[in-house]
Scaffold this active site. Structure first.
Site, PDB file in Angstrom:
ATOM      1  N   CYS A 116     -12.134  26.253  47.843  1.00  0.00           N
ATOM      2  CA  CYS A 116     -12.329  24.899  48.383  1.00  0.00           C
ATOM      3  C   CYS A 116     -13.287  24.877  49.574  1.00  0.00           C
ATOM      4  CB  CYS A 116     -10.993  24.302  48.797  1.00  0.00           C
ATOM      5  SG  CYS A 116      -9.801  24.354  47.467  1.00  0.00           S
ATOM      6  N   HIS A 256     -11.827  18.433  53.362  1.00  0.00           N
ATOM      7  CA  HIS A 256     -11.412  18.808  52.009  1.00  0.00           C
ATOM      8  C   HIS A 256     -10.275  17.880  51.578  1.00  0.00           C
ATOM      9  CE1 HIS A 256     -10.109  20.868  48.548  1.00  0.00           C
ATOM     10  NE2 HIS A 256      -9.106  21.509  49.112  1.00  0.00           N
ATOM     11  N   ASN A 286      -7.594  16.817  44.210  1.00  0.00           N
ATOM     12  CA  ASN A 286      -8.262  17.967  44.831  1.00  0.00           C
ATOM     13  C   ASN A 286      -9.221  18.573  43.812  1.00  0.00           C
ATOM     14  OD1 ASN A 286      -8.945  20.481  45.845  1.00  0.00           O
ATOM     15  ND2 ASN A 286      -6.863  21.031  46.452  1.00  0.00           N
TER      16      ASN A 286
HETATM   17  O1  UT7 Z   1      -7.211  23.243  48.094  1.00  0.00           O
HETATM   18  C1  UT7 Z   1      -6.178  23.775  48.879  1.00  0.00           C
HETATM   19  C2  UT7 Z   1      -5.092  23.639  48.238  1.00  0.00           C
HETATM   20  N1  UT7 Z   1      -3.826  23.211  48.185  1.00  0.00           N
HETATM   21  C3  UT7 Z   1      -3.216  22.416  49.072  1.00  0.00           C
HETATM   22  O2  UT7 Z   1      -3.737  21.970  50.034  1.00  0.00           O
HETATM   23  C4  UT7 Z   1      -1.811  22.140  48.782  1.00  0.00           C
HETATM   24  C5  UT7 Z   1      -0.964  22.212  50.022  1.00  0.00           C
HETATM   25  N2  UT7 Z   1       0.413  21.848  49.753  1.00  0.00           N
HETATM   26  C6  UT7 Z   1       0.786  20.601  49.456  1.00  0.00           C
HETATM   27  O3  UT7 Z   1      -0.027  19.706  49.380  1.00  0.00           O
HETATM   28  C7  UT7 Z   1       2.259  20.330  49.336  1.00  0.00           C
HETATM   29  O4  UT7 Z   1       2.969  21.474  49.730  1.00  0.00           O
HETATM   30  C8  UT7 Z   1       2.678  19.926  47.900  1.00  0.00           C
HETATM   31  C9  UT7 Z   1       2.145  18.533  47.577  1.00  0.00           C
HETATM   32  C10 UT7 Z   1       2.202  20.953  46.911  1.00  0.00           C
HETATM   33  C11 UT7 Z   1       4.189  19.849  47.830  1.00  0.00           C
HETATM   34  O5  UT7 Z   1       4.709  18.953  48.797  1.00  0.00           O
HETATM   35  P1  UT7 Z   1       5.930  19.383  49.721  1.00  0.00           P
HETATM   36  O6  UT7 Z   1       6.289  18.207  50.525  1.00  0.00           O
HETATM   37  O7  UT7 Z   1       5.526  20.654  50.420  1.00  0.00           O
HETATM   38  O8  UT7 Z   1       7.069  19.617  48.671  1.00  0.00           O
HETATM   39  P2  UT7 Z   1       7.905  20.946  48.412  1.00  0.00           P
HETATM   40  O9  UT7 Z   1       7.063  21.964  47.743  1.00  0.00           O
HETATM   41  O10 UT7 Z   1       8.648  21.328  49.653  1.00  0.00           O
HETATM   42  O11 UT7 Z   1       8.936  20.421  47.364  1.00  0.00           O
HETATM   43  C12 UT7 Z   1       9.920  19.441  47.689  1.00  0.00           C
HETATM   44  C13 UT7 Z   1      10.692  19.128  46.436  1.00  0.00           C
HETATM   45  C14 UT7 Z   1      11.148  20.379  45.689  1.00  0.00           C
HETATM   46  O12 UT7 Z   1      12.419  20.090  45.153  1.00  0.00           O
HETATM   47  P3  UT7 Z   1      13.764  20.627  45.862  1.00  0.00           P
HETATM   48  O13 UT7 Z   1      13.623  22.116  45.864  1.00  0.00           O
HETATM   49  O14 UT7 Z   1      13.722  20.024  47.231  1.00  0.00           O
HETATM   50  O15 UT7 Z   1      14.822  20.096  44.979  1.00  0.00           O
HETATM   51  C15 UT7 Z   1      10.165  20.510  44.568  1.00  0.00           C
HETATM   52  O16 UT7 Z   1      10.713  21.167  43.441  1.00  0.00           O
HETATM   53  O17 UT7 Z   1       9.829  18.435  45.506  1.00  0.00           O
HETATM   54  C16 UT7 Z   1       9.876  19.076  44.243  1.00  0.00           C
HETATM   55  N3  UT7 Z   1       8.590  18.880  43.574  1.00  0.00           N
HETATM   56  C17 UT7 Z   1       8.317  17.787  42.867  1.00  0.00           C
HETATM   57  N4  UT7 Z   1       9.050  16.708  42.557  1.00  0.00           N
HETATM   58  C18 UT7 Z   1       8.482  15.759  41.816  1.00  0.00           C
HETATM   59  C19 UT7 Z   1       7.488  19.675  43.590  1.00  0.00           C
HETATM   60  N5  UT7 Z   1       6.510  19.109  42.870  1.00  0.00           N
HETATM   61  C20 UT7 Z   1       6.992  17.938  42.409  1.00  0.00           C
HETATM   62  C21 UT7 Z   1       6.463  16.913  41.616  1.00  0.00           C
HETATM   63  N6  UT7 Z   1       7.230  15.843  41.353  1.00  0.00           N
HETATM   64  N7  UT7 Z   1       5.207  16.950  41.151  1.00  0.00           N
END
Ligand code: UT7
Length: 329
Positions: A116, A256, A286
């Site tokens: 990225c 980004h 993204n």
């Molecule tokens: O180019 C560089 C790249 N990448 C990034 O910049 C990504 C950086 N990270 C993020 O943007 C965020 O961490 C995410 C959007 C990927 C995830 O958001 P989060 O607020 O960190 O969520 P989390 O991973 O802590 O997950 C919270 C909950 C989990 O469930 P439990 O364990 O609390 O029951 C996940 O399983 O959300 C669940 N979850 C979803 N639920 C519905 C994860 N993905 C999804 C989804 N839909 N798509």
């Protein structure tokens, strides 16, 4: 070194494939909801290439537009650099495919892999060669067709990624304009936070790697999120300080486009007002290498770039890599 010239962006272009994948479409594919995706990432749509479309196909319209806006004929190009981690082929470089398709008959061409952060890395690798007179006209492209390496059974990644391309022509500009300062970093210790484990020399493609879905992007979202928030702030402050400027001097910042919460967090900490940030992630998601130049193109088309403005690019991503550049437009 008294012969160094200033180097700036004299033309921009952007392109995304027409197919749109909405949050509602994704609700039919994995256990997710429009509400979760919008509130956790800010994304509503992403543009997705069809089966026949490769990364060079989306890069070319962006490249042609940038050349046209710079008023530059393809055969005047000295070099074409393509920042991507989703090339058409691993061999040869996609930049060569683009060089040929453009008719850039005098140009060298190579790909650059910094995920990225690729567009920012690429302009910083090329600018010094223009400053010293080795090259005069360069085309820098950032493009990724992430849909080809996204696991559409993995809800933690598939809701985030899309396909897109952007391009910039780099040329000598009047003294005091163009690229003022940059800050680039990497930390390979974070390799497995965001990577594609299979298909290359560590784990060559086999039936087993395909069955394990190892040819798709794997990401530790939480860890990348924490890194991104830190990296964004650090890179902007370091690059601004090297330019002898502060956050208060920034007219426009093109970050980004990964997650609106990362951008909002950084905007607050840096104290750069919301209306200075270029944001299009709601429409494209993204797009990795495409993210910054595609957003820059949007800013150009919306008339948000004015001569003399202080413009900042900032990126973070796989590698880990991160960095920022400060330009006077
Ligand atoms: O180019 C560089 C790249 N990448 C990034 O910049 C990504 C950086 N990270 C993020 O943007 C965020 O961490 C995410 C959007 C990927 C995830 O958001 P989060 O607020 O960190 O969520 P989390 O991973 O802590 O997950 C919270 C909950 C989990 O469930 P439990 O364990 O609390 O029951 C996940 O399983 O959300 C669940 N979850 C979803 N639920 C519905 C994860 N993905 C999804 C989804 N839909 N798509």
């Amino acid at each position: 070194m008294d012969t160094l010239v200033s180097v700036g962006i004299t033309g921009v272009g952007g392109y995304a494939p027409p197919g749109v994948l909405t949050n509602h479409d994704l609700e039919q594919m994995v256990e997710t909801s429009d509400e979760w995706i919008r509130t956790r990432s800010g994304i509503s749509n992403r543009h997705i290439a069809d089966a026949a479309t490769a990364t060079s196909d989306i890069a070319l319209p962006a490249a042609r537009q940038a050349l046209e806006r710079a008023g530059l004929a393809p055969d005047a190009l000295d070099i074409v650099v393509m920042a991507t981690f989703t090339p058409d082929y691993l061999l040869p470089a996609t930049a060569c495919t683009i060089q040929h398709a453009l008719g850039a008959t005098r140009a060298a061409a190579f790909d650059l892999a910094a995920a990225c952060s690729g567009f920012i890395y690429a302009i910083n690798v090329i600018a010094p060669s223009i400053a010293t007179g080795q090259f005069r006209n360069a085309l820098v492209i950032g493009a990724d067709t992430l849909s080809k390496v996204t696991d559409y059974t993995d809800r933690s990644t598939c809701v985030l990624f899309g396909d897109g391309a952007g391009a910039a022509v780099l040329q000598p500009v009047p003294a005091g304009r163009g690229l003022l300062a940059s800050y680039l970093r990497a930390d390979g210790g974070g390799c497995e936070m965001l990577y594609i484990p299979g298909g290359m020399t560590r784990k060559p493609a086999s039936h087993e790697t395909v069955d394990a879905r190892d040819h798709y992007v794997k990401m530790s979202g939480n860890e990348v999120f924490r890194f991104a928030v830190r990296a964004l702030e650090e890179a902007v402050l370091e690059a601004l300080s090297r330019a002898g400027l502060t956050a208060a001097d920034v007219d426009l910042i093109v970050p980004h486009q990964a997650n609106i919460r990362i951008i909002d967090g950084a905007a607050k900490r840096l104290g750069i007002p919301e209306d200075r940030w270029v944001i299009n992630l709601h429409e494209y998601g993204n797009t990795s290498g495409g993210s910054i130049p595609l957003a820059l193109n949007d800013a150009y088309e919306q008339g948000r770039l004015h001569e003399g403005d202080v413009v900042v690019f900032v990126a973070f991503g796989g590698g880990l890599t991160w960095g920022a550049s400060v330009l006077r437009w």
